[in-house]
Design a protein around this motif. Structure first.
Motif, PDB file in Angstrom:
ATOM      1  N   GLY A 130       1.043  -1.127   0.149  1.00 22.65           N
ATOM      2  CA  GLY A 130       0.114   0.126  -0.001  1.00 22.65           C
ATOM      3  C   GLY A 130       0.859   1.246   0.012  1.00 22.65           C
ATOM      4  N   ALA A 131       1.875   1.252   0.944  1.00 21.98           N
ATOM      5  CA  ALA A 131       2.777   2.491   0.825  1.00 21.98           C
ATOM      6  C   ALA A 131       3.442   2.487  -0.543  1.00 21.98           C
ATOM      7  N   PHE A 132       3.945   1.728  -0.999  1.00 24.17           N
ATOM      8  CA  PHE A 132       4.704   1.717  -2.241  1.00 24.17           C
ATOM      9  C   PHE A 132       3.945   2.282  -3.423  1.00 24.17           C
ATOM     10  N   LEU A 133       2.833   1.794  -3.546  1.00 21.20           N
ATOM     11  CA  LEU A 133       1.921   2.286  -4.563  1.00 21.20           C
ATOM     12  C   LEU A 133       1.490   3.604  -4.146  1.00 21.20           C
ATOM     13  N   SER A 134       1.120   3.900  -3.133  1.00 22.72           N
ATOM     14  CA  SER A 134       0.604   5.284  -2.600  1.00 22.72           C
ATOM     15  C   SER A 134       1.808   6.049  -2.953  1.00 22.72           C
ATOM     16  N   TRP A 135       3.210   5.717  -2.453  1.00 24.96           N
ATOM     17  CA  TRP A 135       4.049   6.745  -2.833  1.00 24.96           C
ATOM     18  C   TRP A 135       4.369   6.900  -4.375  1.00 24.96           C
ATOM     19  N   VAL A 136       4.213   6.052  -5.187  1.00 28.54           N
ATOM     20  CA  VAL A 136       4.268   6.264  -6.628  1.00 28.54           C
ATOM     21  C   VAL A 136       3.655   7.359  -7.171  1.00 28.54           C
ATOM     22  N   PHE A 137       2.530   7.720  -6.410  1.00 27.96           N
ATOM     23  CA  PHE A 137       1.607   9.053  -6.892  1.00 27.96           C
ATOM     24  C   PHE A 137       1.639   9.962  -5.907  1.00 27.96           C
ATOM     25  N   PHE A 138       2.387  10.184  -5.121  1.00 29.94           N
ATOM     26  CA  PHE A 138       2.469  10.735  -3.635  1.00 29.94           C
ATOM     27  C   PHE A 138       2.293  12.327  -3.566  1.00 29.94           C
ATOM     28  N   PHE A 139       2.588  12.984  -2.507  1.00 30.73           N
ATOM     29  CA  PHE A 139       2.253  14.367  -2.361  1.00 30.73           C
ATOM     30  C   PHE A 139       2.925  15.404  -3.116  1.00 30.73           C
ATOM     31  N   PRO A 173      18.219  15.045  -1.572  1.00 31.42           N
ATOM     32  CA  PRO A 173      16.852  15.160  -1.444  1.00 31.42           C
ATOM     33  C   PRO A 173      15.946  15.469  -2.645  1.00 31.42           C
ATOM     34  N   VAL A 174      14.846  14.849  -2.389  1.00 35.26           N
ATOM     35  CA  VAL A 174      13.915  14.923  -3.808  1.00 35.26           C
ATOM     36  C   VAL A 174      12.630  15.354  -3.337  1.00 35.26           C
ATOM     37  N   GLU A 175      11.877  16.076  -3.994  1.00 33.86           N
ATOM     38  CA  GLU A 175      10.423  16.646  -3.920  1.00 33.86           C
ATOM     39  C   GLU A 175       9.544  15.335  -3.821  1.00 33.86           C
ATOM     40  N   VAL A 176       8.431  15.386  -3.190  1.00 37.73           N
ATOM     41  CA  VAL A 176       7.599  14.510  -3.222  1.00 37.73           C
ATOM     42  C   VAL A 176       6.515  14.730  -4.296  1.00 37.73           C
ATOM     43  N   SER A 177       6.595  13.814  -5.492  1.00 42.62           N
ATOM     44  CA  SER A 177       5.777  14.324  -6.615  1.00 42.62           C
ATOM     45  C   SER A 177       4.799  13.179  -7.069  1.00 42.62           C
ATOM     46  N   LEU A 178       3.566  13.516  -7.680  1.00 41.51           N
ATOM     47  CA  LEU A 178       2.893  12.808  -8.319  1.00 41.51           C
ATOM     48  C   LEU A 178       3.679  12.126  -9.879  1.00 41.51           C
ATOM     49  N   VAL A 179       2.987  11.473 -10.537  1.00 38.26           N
ATOM     50  CA  VAL A 179       3.287  11.228 -11.755  1.00 38.26           C
ATOM     51  C   VAL A 179       3.017  12.356 -12.586  1.00 38.26           C
TER      52      VAL A 179
END
Length: 586
Positions: A12-21, A337-343
């Motif tokens: 769940g966390a892995f898939l959630s992150w793929v398209f995260f904040f 460090p990387v931003e948290v991004s959607l696809v």
């Protein structure tokens, strides 16, 4: 140690992150949740009600369809088995997005299921459907797709624009996504198409349904277009059966009502008013629509009889043609460090594979430590010796991973998703409960064509990872082989692993396949419904959703499913108007 929780949580966390904040701000489109006086709990519904249109499923297609039909002078009832997205902060606020897929409660808006292929998936159970729980990527179908399906191109364009006035936004492009875009261009995924909703070969920035304040805009927002005097939406209303009758002098059964239950299990009836143009319209999704047809007696006769269901129409093609676009991923730890991004960026290749990326994975501390432990273990396993990575490089890779996941896993992913797919499967009833997910088999990579596309897609992913443009976001001492091995150790599905997957992209595709939630089929045009989405063999019943598709439109189907609801609604209104006009002339 029992790792069942770990598997569920990680997936769940892995898939959630793929398209995260990612944070956006409101433009001229309202950020506040709409207040709908016509949306109510089904527990407040009378025992018996009558409407001109009964729409089963207030999802990605159902909401725009209902809003459109409410302006034709007819009354519209929407029965949605889930609740409201506006009362759930895990849906409305992008910062809580991971919690949606981790919700395993009996009323979760993202109902989890595992296909018979051993691939984890989710099924929307919320007003707004998949648009309330997905990654938010917004892109139209190609002109070729629209022509092939036979839609009116002018009406399609107008329907997309109608949707986009409410739910579509342009995302800002930050460093990781910019490097990924430049990597795609460097390896030849050309041309650079910039920001566009259109489906074009090359590299582009797509749209999103998250605004600049991080608020999700779902298909439920399209209900603000509705005429509030003509529409009623009942939540937590689970339809158990569509009712049919035989009209004297006609050979075909006619749909005339539905049985549904509210949150307390109380039985209600909804009937169509007496009018030859009134209809029941199924918009329950690629799983719910074929499932409910079967539960109502339309489907393979032998299968229905095994469940004690009276056959209304023996239709062996209901539930057939089920397909899910396979996705394969490389997880790439970053030294920066990387931003948290959607696809946000997609590469649309001419060999029919889509390449997408996302960044900014952040696990809770215990989960990150477990991931680090698993990564250290696989680096020491002899099964992966065929990679022949020098020991000193492996040692540095171990140190790298230890540092990266000490507290937070700074990383990105690059994925490939094949078009189509050519491989299809089927759906069968599990039981008579419409809220339970039926047995679904997708037959991933059954057709060699799909496997060929995956291999080409993974080669492109690897080329992007190795590109100069992307170099600052990957560890130089962590070889591609190590990234492949990492994926082979993660519990991203419930399929067996083979040692050859470490050296064979073909086996890697098969072993690490995941869903990107773009499943479709089961009620396809020309097989189960006609070109106007009327169910073959019966009257007063249509299906309007992704179950009618043969292929996924565009890189993500949600824009086209919302468009389809509006498009078919306009077509139905035209039919109704012409029918009234004809009667007046006569």
């Amino acid at each position: 140690m029992d790792f069942r929780w770990w598997r569920r949580s990680f997936f769940g966390a892995f898939l959630s992150w793929v398209f995260f904040f990612l944070r956006f701000s409101c433009s001229d489109k309202a950020c506040a949740a709409p207040e709908y006086t016509f949306v109510k709990e089904a527990t407040s519904a009378p025992p018996v009600i009558f409407y001109d249109y009964i729409i089963i499923g207030g999802g990605t297609a159902g909401c725009p369809l209902a809003a459109t039909l409410s302006h034709g002078g007819a009354t519209v009832l929407v029965l949605e088995r889930g609740g409201s997205p506006y009362t759930n902060p895990n849906i409305t606020n992008i910062g809580n997005f991971a919690s949606v897929l981790l919700d395993r409660s009996p009323t979760s808006p993202a109902q989890p299921f595992t296909s018979e292929d051993g691939v984890y998936n989710a099924r929307a159970r919320i007003l707004g459907g998949g648009s309330a729980v997905n990654a938010g990527f917004y892109t139209r179908a190609s002109t070729h797709y629209i022509k092939k399906v036979g839609w009116n191109q002018k009406m399609v364009k107008q329907a997309y624009e109608w949707v986009e006035q409410v739910v579509a936004f342009q995302p800002p492009l930050m460093e990781w996504e910019s490097a990924f875009r430049d990597g795609l261009l460097e390896v030849g995924v050309l041309p650079n198409n910039g920001f566009t909703y259109d489906h074009l070969y090359g590299t582009k920035i797509g749209g999103t349904i998250f605004d600049k304040e991080g608020h999700r805009h779902t298909a439920a927002d399209l209900l603000q277009y509705a005429n509030p005097r003509k529409i009623t939406v009942y939540l937590h209303a689970i339809v158990h059966k569509i009712l049919f009758r035989h009209i004297p002098g006609t050979a075909r059964p006619q749909a005339y009502g539905v049985i549904y239950k509210d949150a307390y299990g109380v039985r209600h009836l909804a009937y169509l008013k007496r009018n030859s143009k009134n209809e029941i319209i199924l918009t329950a999704g690629a799983i719910g629509s074929p499932q409910l047809l079967m539960l109502s007696g339309i489907g393979p006769g032998y299968h229905l009889r095994t469940h004690g269901i009276q056959v209304v129409v023996n239709q062996p093609l209901v539930g057939q043609g089920m397909a899910d676009n396979p996705m394969n991923v490389l997880l790439i730890p970053s030294p920066l460090p990387v931003e948290v991004s959607l696809v946000q960026v997609v590469g649309i290749t001419k060999f029919n594979t889509f390449i997408e990326g996302a960044s900014g994975l952040s696990f809770v501390y215990p989960l990150a430590r477990r991931l680090a432990k698993r990564f250290r273990l696989f680096l020491n396993q002899s099964d992966y010796e065929p990679f022949k990575v020098p020991p000193e490089d492996m040692a540095r890779a171990v140190d790298t991973v230890n540092a990266v996941v000490n507290r937070t896993l700074r990383a990105g992913i690059i994925l490939e998703k094949i078009t189509g797919p050519a491989s299809t499967g089927h759906l069968e009833l599990r039981n008579l409960n419409p809220d339970d997910t039926p047995f679904v088999t997708f037959n991933y990579f059954k057709e060699p064509e799909d496997l060929r596309k995956c291999i080409e897609g993974m080669r492109t992913v690897i080329s992007v990872v190795n590109s100069k443009a992307f170099s600052k976001f990957r560890y130089k001492n962590m070889p591609i082989e190590a990234l492949i091995n990492l994926m082979l150790t993660l519990p991203i599905n419930n399929r067996p692993r083979h040692a050859t997957a470490a050296i064979s992209l073909e086996q890697f595709c098969i072993d690490t396949v995941m869903s990107i939630w773009h499943y479709h089929g089961g009620c396809q045009v020309g097989r189960v419904v006609d070109k106007e989405y009327r169910v073959l063999g019966v009257d007063s019943l249509r299906v309007v959703d992704g179950s009618t598709f043969y292929r996924t439109p565009g890189t993500n189907p949600q824009a086209t499913v919302m468009m389809l609801g509006r498009y078919v609604g306009k077509r139905i209104l035209q039919e109704r108007y012409l029918s009234r006009r004809s009667k007046h002339k006569n």
